[in-house]
Write an enzyme that holds these catalytic residues in place. Structure first.
Site, PDB file in Angstrom:
ATOM      1  N   ASP A   1       0.875  -1.171   0.000  1.00 48.18           N
ATOM      2  CA  ASP A   1       0.000   0.000   0.000  1.00 48.18           C
ATOM      3  C   ASP A   1       0.918   1.228   0.000  1.00 48.18           C
ATOM      4  O   ASP A   1       2.138   1.111  -0.186  1.00 48.18           O
ATOM      5  CB  ASP A   1      -0.986  -0.043   1.185  1.00 48.18           C
ATOM      6  CG  ASP A   1      -0.299   0.108   2.542  1.00 48.18           C
ATOM      7  OD1 ASP A   1       0.948   0.186   2.590  1.00 48.18           O
ATOM      8  OD2 ASP A   1      -1.015   0.140   3.559  1.00 48.18           O
ATOM      9  N   HIS A   2       0.322   2.413   0.220  1.00 44.61           N
ATOM     10  CA  HIS A   2       1.116   3.649   0.196  1.00 44.61           C
ATOM     11  C   HIS A   2       2.215   3.634   1.264  1.00 44.61           C
ATOM     12  O   HIS A   2       3.321   4.105   1.024  1.00 44.61           O
ATOM     13  CB  HIS A   2       0.192   4.861   0.397  1.00 44.61           C
ATOM     14  CG  HIS A   2      -0.638   4.762   1.639  1.00 44.61           C
ATOM     15  ND1 HIS A   2      -1.708   3.885   1.750  1.00 44.61           N
ATOM     16  CD2 HIS A   2      -0.533   5.383   2.848  1.00 44.61           C
ATOM     17  CE1 HIS A   2      -2.226   3.994   2.952  1.00 44.61           C
ATOM     18  NE2 HIS A   2      -1.540   4.885   3.645  1.00 44.61           N
TER      19      HIS A   2
ATOM     20  N   ARG B   1       8.339 -34.359   8.988  1.00 45.51           N
ATOM     21  CA  ARG B   1       7.385 -34.221  10.080  1.00 45.51           C
ATOM     22  C   ARG B   1       6.569 -32.933   9.982  1.00 45.51           C
ATOM     23  O   ARG B   1       5.480 -32.826  10.558  1.00 45.51           O
ATOM     24  CB  ARG B   1       8.100 -34.286  11.434  1.00 45.51           C
ATOM     25  CG  ARG B   1       8.973 -33.099  11.759  1.00 45.51           C
ATOM     26  CD  ARG B   1       9.756 -33.308  13.044  1.00 45.51           C
ATOM     27  NE  ARG B   1      10.417 -32.115  13.518  1.00 45.51           N
ATOM     28  CZ  ARG B   1      11.557 -31.639  13.017  1.00 45.51           C
ATOM     29  NH1 ARG B   1      12.150 -32.257  12.004  1.00 45.51           N
ATOM     30  NH2 ARG B   1      12.104 -30.550  13.512  1.00 45.51           N
ATOM     31  N   HIS B   2       7.087 -31.959   9.239  1.00 44.71           N
ATOM     32  CA  HIS B   2       6.379 -30.681   9.122  1.00 44.71           C
ATOM     33  C   HIS B   2       5.211 -30.763   8.138  1.00 44.71           C
ATOM     34  O   HIS B   2       4.273 -29.977   8.220  1.00 44.71           O
ATOM     35  CB  HIS B   2       7.340 -29.578   8.682  1.00 44.71           C
ATOM     36  CG  HIS B   2       8.529 -29.457   9.582  1.00 44.71           C
ATOM     37  ND1 HIS B   2       8.412 -29.060  10.896  1.00 44.71           N
ATOM     38  CD2 HIS B   2       9.840 -29.722   9.369  1.00 44.71           C
ATOM     39  CE1 HIS B   2       9.618 -29.067  11.459  1.00 44.71           C
ATOM     40  NE2 HIS B   2      10.496 -29.475  10.554  1.00 44.71           N
TER      41      HIS B   2
ATOM     42  N   ARG C   1       7.118   0.470   8.498  1.00 41.41           N
ATOM     43  CA  ARG C   1       7.288   1.353   9.649  1.00 41.41           C
ATOM     44  C   ARG C   1       7.919   0.612  10.828  1.00 41.41           C
ATOM     45  O   ARG C   1       8.064   1.171  11.916  1.00 41.41           O
ATOM     46  CB  ARG C   1       5.928   1.928  10.068  1.00 41.41           C
ATOM     47  CG  ARG C   1       5.323   2.849   9.011  1.00 41.41           C
ATOM     48  CD  ARG C   1       3.887   3.215   9.325  1.00 41.41           C
ATOM     49  NE  ARG C   1       3.342   4.113   8.309  1.00 41.41           N
ATOM     50  CZ  ARG C   1       2.034   4.304   8.094  1.00 41.41           C
ATOM     51  NH1 ARG C   1       1.144   3.651   8.824  1.00 41.41           N
ATOM     52  NH2 ARG C   1       1.630   5.126   7.145  1.00 41.41           N
TER      53      ARG C   1
ATOM     54  N   HIS D   1       9.745 -24.835   7.984  1.00 43.78           N
ATOM     55  CA  HIS D   1       8.827 -25.623   8.827  1.00 43.78           C
ATOM     56  C   HIS D   1       7.353 -25.419   8.479  1.00 43.78           C
ATOM     57  O   HIS D   1       6.548 -26.317   8.678  1.00 43.78           O
ATOM     58  CB  HIS D   1       9.030 -25.263  10.307  1.00 43.78           C
ATOM     59  CG  HIS D   1      10.291 -25.842  10.876  1.00 43.78           C
ATOM     60  ND1 HIS D   1      10.529 -25.943  12.226  1.00 43.78           N
ATOM     61  CD2 HIS D   1      11.395 -26.353  10.272  1.00 43.78           C
ATOM     62  CE1 HIS D   1      11.721 -26.488  12.447  1.00 43.78           C
ATOM     63  NE2 HIS D   1      12.277 -26.738  11.262  1.00 43.78           N
ATOM     64  N   ASN D   2       6.994 -24.220   8.025  1.00 43.59           N
ATOM     65  CA  ASN D   2       5.568 -23.896   7.828  1.00 43.59           C
ATOM     66  C   ASN D   2       5.174 -23.803   6.357  1.00 43.59           C
ATOM     67  O   ASN D   2       4.013 -23.536   6.052  1.00 43.59           O
ATOM     68  CB  ASN D   2       5.211 -22.583   8.532  1.00 43.59           C
ATOM     69  CG  ASN D   2       5.757 -22.513   9.945  1.00 43.59           C
ATOM     70  OD1 ASN D   2       6.647 -21.715  10.234  1.00 43.59           O
ATOM     71  ND2 ASN D   2       5.285 -23.373  10.829  1.00 43.59           N
TER      72      ASN D   2
ATOM     73  N   CYS E   1       3.190  -3.315   3.988  1.00 49.01           N
ATOM     74  CA  CYS E   1       2.334  -2.202   4.415  1.00 49.01           C
ATOM     75  C   CYS E   1       3.028  -1.534   5.597  1.00 49.01           C
ATOM     76  O   CYS E   1       4.235  -1.712   5.774  1.00 49.01           O
ATOM     77  CB  CYS E   1       0.908  -2.668   4.727  1.00 49.01           C
ATOM     78  SG  CYS E   1       0.740  -3.831   6.098  1.00 49.01           S
ATOM     79  N   GLY E   2       2.306  -0.772   6.398  1.00 49.71           N
ATOM     80  CA  GLY E   2       2.960  -0.067   7.499  1.00 49.71           C
ATOM     81  C   GLY E   2       3.567  -1.021   8.508  1.00 49.71           C
ATOM     82  O   GLY E   2       4.707  -0.862   8.934  1.00 49.71           O
ATOM     83  N   THR E   3       2.786  -2.025   8.896  1.00 54.05           N
ATOM     84  CA  THR E   3       3.250  -2.994   9.898  1.00 54.05           C
ATOM     85  C   THR E   3       3.406  -4.410   9.361  1.00 54.05           C
ATOM     86  O   THR E   3       3.967  -5.273  10.050  1.00 54.05           O
ATOM     87  CB  THR E   3       2.232  -3.074  11.053  1.00 54.05           C
ATOM     88  OG1 THR E   3       0.966  -3.466  10.486  1.00 54.05           O
ATOM     89  CG2 THR E   3       2.092  -1.747  11.768  1.00 54.05           C
ATOM     90  N   GLY E   4       2.839  -4.690   8.194  1.00 51.65           N
ATOM     91  CA  GLY E   4       2.775  -6.058   7.663  1.00 51.65           C
ATOM     92  C   GLY E   4       1.553  -6.810   8.173  1.00 51.65           C
ATOM     93  O   GLY E   4       1.174  -7.847   7.637  1.00 51.65           O
ATOM     94  N   VAL E   5       0.923  -6.273   9.216  1.00 53.11           N
ATOM     95  CA  VAL E   5      -0.164  -7.000   9.879  1.00 53.11           C
ATOM     96  C   VAL E   5      -1.424  -7.062   9.016  1.00 53.11           C
ATOM     97  O   VAL E   5      -2.005  -8.134   8.806  1.00 53.11           O
ATOM     98  CB  VAL E   5      -0.476  -6.353  11.256  1.00 53.11           C
ATOM     99  CG1 VAL E   5      -1.715  -6.968  11.871  1.00 53.11           C
ATOM    100  CG2 VAL E   5       0.718  -6.527  12.185  1.00 53.11           C
ATOM    101  N   GLY E   6      -1.850  -5.914   8.518  1.00 50.45           N
ATOM    102  CA  GLY E   6      -3.078  -5.902   7.710  1.00 50.45           C
ATOM    103  C   GLY E   6      -2.953  -6.778   6.473  1.00 50.45           C
ATOM    104  O   GLY E   6      -3.881  -7.545   6.142  1.00 50.45           O
TER     105      GLY E   6
HETATM  106  C1  RB5 Z   1      -1.852   2.498   6.673  1.00 55.85           C
HETATM  107  O1  RB5 Z   1      -1.874   3.682   7.406  1.00 55.85           O
HETATM  108  C2  RB5 Z   1      -1.657   1.294   7.592  1.00 55.85           C
HETATM  109  O2  RB5 Z   1      -2.769   1.100   8.380  1.00 55.85           O
HETATM  110  C3  RB5 Z   1      -1.328   0.061   6.783  1.00 55.85           C
HETATM  111  O3  RB5 Z   1      -0.213   0.293   5.999  1.00 55.85           O
HETATM  112  C4  RB5 Z   1      -0.995  -1.207   7.572  1.00 55.85           C
HETATM  113  O4  RB5 Z   1      -0.014  -0.952   8.531  1.00 55.85           O
HETATM  114  C5  RB5 Z   1      -2.118  -1.967   8.112  1.00 55.85           C
HETATM  115  O5  RB5 Z   1      -1.951  -3.028   8.719  1.00 55.85           O
END
Ligand code: RB5
Length: 157
Positions: free
Chosen positions: A10-11, A134-135, A111, A100-101, A67-72
């Site tokens: 993303d941005h 085993r994996h 970020r 393994h995965n 993305c910002g955190t990779g989480v989304g």
């Molecule tokens: C964008 O501001 C931010 O929410 C996105 O990049 C990401 O970190 C979401 O998980």
């Protein structure tokens, strides 16, 4: 890997994505860039889903999502049965996620990690294979649950 490596952001991940594309191309790794291509604000699920659909369709085998955190990106990508996405902030987890995965999507937080660490994480992810053995049975159990959950949700609809 015979198919190109997919990459998308993303941005918030755009600059790191550009750096990674340059680093990968320098290593002669074929890259397919799914966007975004501008710094305008955009929605990470659009890119995660596009890449995941390409994995489901067999066009690509492995991908990097930034993305910002990779989480989304990881949450969205993991909604797809064919995807095993991981968020990594250091190389060991990236390497082990392949061995393994059988992770097929690496998510990075622009970020969270610096450029040098991000390049090292990608290198770790790309340098090893799934060990099987085993994996393999454990990964099958992950996939079986995905199938069971999808079936139960469809039955509710
Ligand atoms: C964008 O501001 C931010 O929410 C996105 O990049 C990401 O970190 C979401 O998980």
């Amino acid at each position: 890997m015979t198919k190109p490596l997919a990459i998308a952001s993303d941005h918030a991940g755009l600059e790191l994505k550009r750096t990674l594309v340059a680093a990968l191309e320098e290593q002669n790794i074929a890259v397919r860039d799914f966007g975004t291509h501008s710094s305008d604000s955009c929605d990470y699920p659009d890119f995660a889903h596009a890449v995941a659909r390409a994995i489901e369709g067999g066009e690509i085998e492995r991908a990097i999502l930034v993305c910002g955190t990779g989480v989304g990106m990881s949450i969205a990508a993991n909604r797809h049965a064919a995807v095993r996405a991981v968020v990594c902030s250091e190389p060991l987890s990236a390497r082990m996620s392949r061995q393994h995965n059988d992770a097929n999507v690496l998510c990075l937080g622009a970020r969270v990690v610096g450029t040098g660490t991000a390049v090292d994480i990608v290198e770790a992810f790309m340098s090893v294979r799934f060990e099987g053995g085993r994996h393999a049975g454990r990964v099958t159990k992950i996939n079986q649950q995905t199938a069971a959950s999808t079936a139960s949700q469809l039955n509710k609809a």
